[in-house]
Design an enzyme around this catalytic site. Structure first.
Site, PDB file in Angstrom:
ATOM      1  N   CYS A  36       0.825  -1.221   0.000  1.00 17.01           N
ATOM      2  CA  CYS A  36       0.000   0.000   0.000  1.00 17.01           C
ATOM      3  C   CYS A  36       0.852   1.262   0.000  1.00 17.01           C
ATOM      4  O   CYS A  36       0.341   2.351  -0.231  1.00 17.01           O
ATOM      5  CB  CYS A  36      -0.971   0.012   1.183  1.00 17.01           C
ATOM      6  SG  CYS A  36      -0.169   0.215   2.787  1.00 17.01           S
ATOM      7  N   CYS A 109      -3.126  -2.612   8.438  1.00 16.67           N
ATOM      8  CA  CYS A 109      -2.813  -1.275   8.974  1.00 16.67           C
ATOM      9  C   CYS A 109      -2.346  -1.391  10.418  1.00 16.67           C
ATOM     10  O   CYS A 109      -1.429  -0.679  10.841  1.00 16.67           O
ATOM     11  CB  CYS A 109      -4.042  -0.374   8.890  1.00 16.67           C
ATOM     12  SG  CYS A 109      -4.837  -0.353   7.273  1.00 16.67           S
TER      13      CYS A 109
HETATM   14 FE1  FES Z   1      -1.752   0.683   4.220  1.00 15.57          FE
HETATM   15 FE2  FES Z   1      -3.605   1.285   6.038  1.00 15.57          FE
HETATM   16  S1  FES Z   1      -3.860   1.134   3.872  1.00 15.57           S
HETATM   17  S2  FES Z   1      -1.490   0.936   6.348  1.00 15.57           S
END
Ligand code: FES
Length: 170
Positions: A36, A109
């Protein structure tokens, strides 16, 4: 994402606790999620209490999503007063328990928060992907805030990349 979870995240990030660079920290950990692209840095200061080394205070900075910020805010309070060993036993979902059940796409996360705390408490990453060979990424962790590390550092930033998680991420 369900509304109740989002409301708890919104409440947590409305007044985040212990956010920002800590001067005089005893240890720093920085982790990144290559999937991400989010990053989190944790600063830790220890103190002696009843003959034990405990976490006096901890703070964080994040290039991350709202859930990571909310979970980090909660985690900095939860590890206060714990020994490094006690804090190392805590898991991401435990740090975020006040947010309620995590949507599957947000579990990673809280793992970013767990990884940054572990990286600060133990310079040898316990559960990280192999270190990248890129010299800039293998340089020692700088003292300073996360933004300055990327915008000014000529030595680069030591970032521990967490192992990719199975399942979707957002
Ligand atoms: Fe990557 Fe939350 S979307 S840490």
């Amino acid at each position: 994402m369900n509304e109740e979870f989002q409301k708890r995240v919104d409440d947590a990030i409305a007044n985040p606790q212990n956010m920002g660079e800590m001067t005089g920290a005893d240890s720093i950990g920085t982790v990144g999620n290559a999937d991400c692209g989010d990053m989190l840095r944790v600063w830790v200061k220890f103190k002696e209490e009843n003959g034990r080394k405990v976490i006096d205070k901890a703070s964080f900075q994040s290039f991350g999503c709202e859930t990571a910020i909310a979970a980090a805010s909660l985690a900095m309070e939860l590890i206060r007063g714990k020994t490094p060993e006690e804090a190392m036993k805590m898991r991401g979902e435990e740090f975020a328990k006040d947010l309620g059940p995590l949507p599957p796409t947000k579990v990673h996360c809280t793992q970013l928060v767990e990884g940054a705390i572990r990286s600060a408490l133990d310079p040898k990453p316990y559960d990280a992907a192999p270190k990248p060979a890129t010299p800039a990424l293998a340089a020692p962790a700088p003292q300073g805030n996360l933004n300055e590390s990327f915008s000014q550092s000529k030595q680069g930033v030591r970032v521990v990349f967490l192992k990719p998680q199975s399942g979707p991420q957002q």
